[in-house]
Scaffold this motif. Structure first.
Motif, PDB file in Angstrom:
ATOM      1  N   GLU A   1     -10.097   3.650  -2.155  1.00 59.63           N
ATOM      2  CA  GLU A   1      -8.643   3.588  -2.311  1.00 59.63           C
ATOM      3  C   GLU A   1      -7.975   3.501  -0.938  1.00 59.63           C
ATOM      4  O   GLU A   1      -8.298   4.259  -0.034  1.00 59.63           O
ATOM      5  CB  GLU A   1      -8.138   4.822  -3.049  1.00 59.63           C
TER       6      GLU A   1
ATOM      7  N   LYS B   1     -12.653   7.383  -3.958  1.00 62.62           N
ATOM      8  CA  LYS B   1     -12.012   8.123  -5.045  1.00 62.62           C
ATOM      9  C   LYS B   1     -12.950   8.086  -6.254  1.00 62.62           C
ATOM     10  O   LYS B   1     -13.424   7.015  -6.639  1.00 62.62           O
ATOM     11  CB  LYS B   1     -10.670   7.476  -5.389  1.00 62.62           C
TER      12      LYS B   1
ATOM     13  N   PRO C   1      -0.728   3.073  -3.615  1.00 63.82           N
ATOM     14  CA  PRO C   1      -2.109   2.956  -3.143  1.00 63.82           C
ATOM     15  C   PRO C   1      -2.992   2.338  -4.228  1.00 63.82           C
ATOM     16  O   PRO C   1      -2.645   2.375  -5.414  1.00 63.82           O
ATOM     17  CB  PRO C   1      -2.513   4.409  -2.886  1.00 63.82           C
TER      18      PRO C   1
ATOM     19  N   THR D   1      -0.976   6.230   5.906  1.00 60.44           N
ATOM     20  CA  THR D   1      -1.307   7.480   6.590  1.00 60.44           C
ATOM     21  C   THR D   1      -0.124   8.418   6.755  1.00 60.44           C
ATOM     22  O   THR D   1      -0.318   9.587   7.061  1.00 60.44           O
ATOM     23  CB  THR D   1      -1.892   7.201   7.989  1.00 60.44           C
TER      24      THR D   1
ATOM     25  N   ARG E   1      -4.652   3.947   1.303  1.00 57.63           N
ATOM     26  CA  ARG E   1      -3.407   4.721   1.310  1.00 57.63           C
ATOM     27  C   ARG E   1      -2.740   4.611   2.680  1.00 57.63           C
ATOM     28  O   ARG E   1      -3.410   4.486   3.691  1.00 57.63           O
ATOM     29  CB  ARG E   1      -3.675   6.206   1.064  1.00 57.63           C
TER      30      ARG E   1
ATOM     31  N   LYS F   1       4.237   9.419   5.564  1.00 58.18           N
ATOM     32  CA  LYS F   1       5.334   9.222   4.625  1.00 58.18           C
ATOM     33  C   LYS F   1       6.422   8.338   5.222  1.00 58.18           C
ATOM     34  O   LYS F   1       7.066   7.579   4.521  1.00 58.18           O
ATOM     35  CB  LYS F   1       5.941  10.576   4.230  1.00 58.18           C
TER      36      LYS F   1
ATOM     37  N   VAL G   1       0.838  -1.206   0.000  1.00 66.06           N
ATOM     38  CA  VAL G   1       0.000   0.000   0.000  1.00 66.06           C
ATOM     39  C   VAL G   1       0.869   1.252   0.000  1.00 66.06           C
ATOM     40  O   VAL G   1       0.575   2.218  -0.700  1.00 66.06           O
ATOM     41  CB  VAL G   1      -0.962   0.002   1.213  1.00 66.06           C
ATOM     42  N   LYS G   2       1.943   1.227   0.760  1.00 67.73           N
ATOM     43  CA  LYS G   2       2.832   2.390   0.851  1.00 67.73           C
ATOM     44  C   LYS G   2       3.492   2.657  -0.503  1.00 67.73           C
ATOM     45  O   LYS G   2       3.627   3.793  -0.928  1.00 67.73           O
ATOM     46  CB  LYS G   2       3.879   2.178   1.935  1.00 67.73           C
TER      47      LYS G   2
ATOM     48  N   VAL H   1      -3.328   2.879   7.823  1.00 67.77           N
ATOM     49  CA  VAL H   1      -3.841   3.167   6.480  1.00 67.77           C
ATOM     50  C   VAL H   1      -5.180   3.884   6.589  1.00 67.77           C
ATOM     51  O   VAL H   1      -5.829   3.847   7.636  1.00 67.77           O
ATOM     52  CB  VAL H   1      -4.015   1.874   5.619  1.00 67.77           C
ATOM     53  N   THR H   2      -5.551   4.529   5.514  1.00 70.36           N
ATOM     54  CA  THR H   2      -6.879   5.133   5.405  1.00 70.36           C
ATOM     55  C   THR H   2      -7.556   4.563   4.168  1.00 70.36           C
ATOM     56  O   THR H   2      -6.890   4.162   3.210  1.00 70.36           O
ATOM     57  CB  THR H   2      -6.822   6.671   5.280  1.00 70.36           C
TER      58      THR H   2
END
Length: 124
Positions: free
Chosen positions: A109, A99, A64, A113, A111, A115, A60-61, A94-95
């Motif tokens: 989606e 989208k 996404p 949370t 993503r 960086k 995921v990182k 994650v969130t």
């Protein structure tokens, strides 16, 4: 959010950090753009961060995508990926956001949370 740290700490450490942040806020200082998730027991941390969830999180990182896309990239069953994503979302790693796809409806989606992530386990 820039950084998320997941670590083992005592209840005393948790409240100490909270007091430090509150004092900084009272002084009008800008609070760090980071979040910390603490576990008292390293075993609880390991229940959240399994090998499969770590691979899922890395995927995921990197890129996404929808739950279906992610499960295909990992060659895992979609329902198992969904369960793991739900756990990672509850923990704040994650969130899931809706989208809009131009001309094709919508998709959920997934993503990361933050960086940067830091995982720390201290056994005393």
């Amino acid at each position: 959010m820039t950084k998320l740290t997941i670590k083992t700490r005592t209840e005393k450490d948790f409240f100490k950090r909270g007091r430090e942040l509150a004092k900084a806020a009272d002084r009008g200082e800008r609070l760090p753009d980071e979040r910390t998730i603490s576990f008292e027991d390293p075993a609880d941390l390991m229940k959240l961060i399994t090998a499969a969830r770590l691979a899922l999180f890395r995927t995921v990182k990197e890129m996404p995508g929808s739950i279906t896309e992610i499960s295909e990239r990992l060659h895992r069953d979609r329902s198992a990926v969904k369960r793991d994503i739900d756990e990672l979302e509850r923990a704040g790693l994650v969130t899931i956001a809706v989208k809009v796809l131009p001309g094709h409806g919508r998709m959920k989606e997934v993503r990361a949370t933050a960086k940067r992530f830091s995982l720390q386990a201290e056994i005393t």
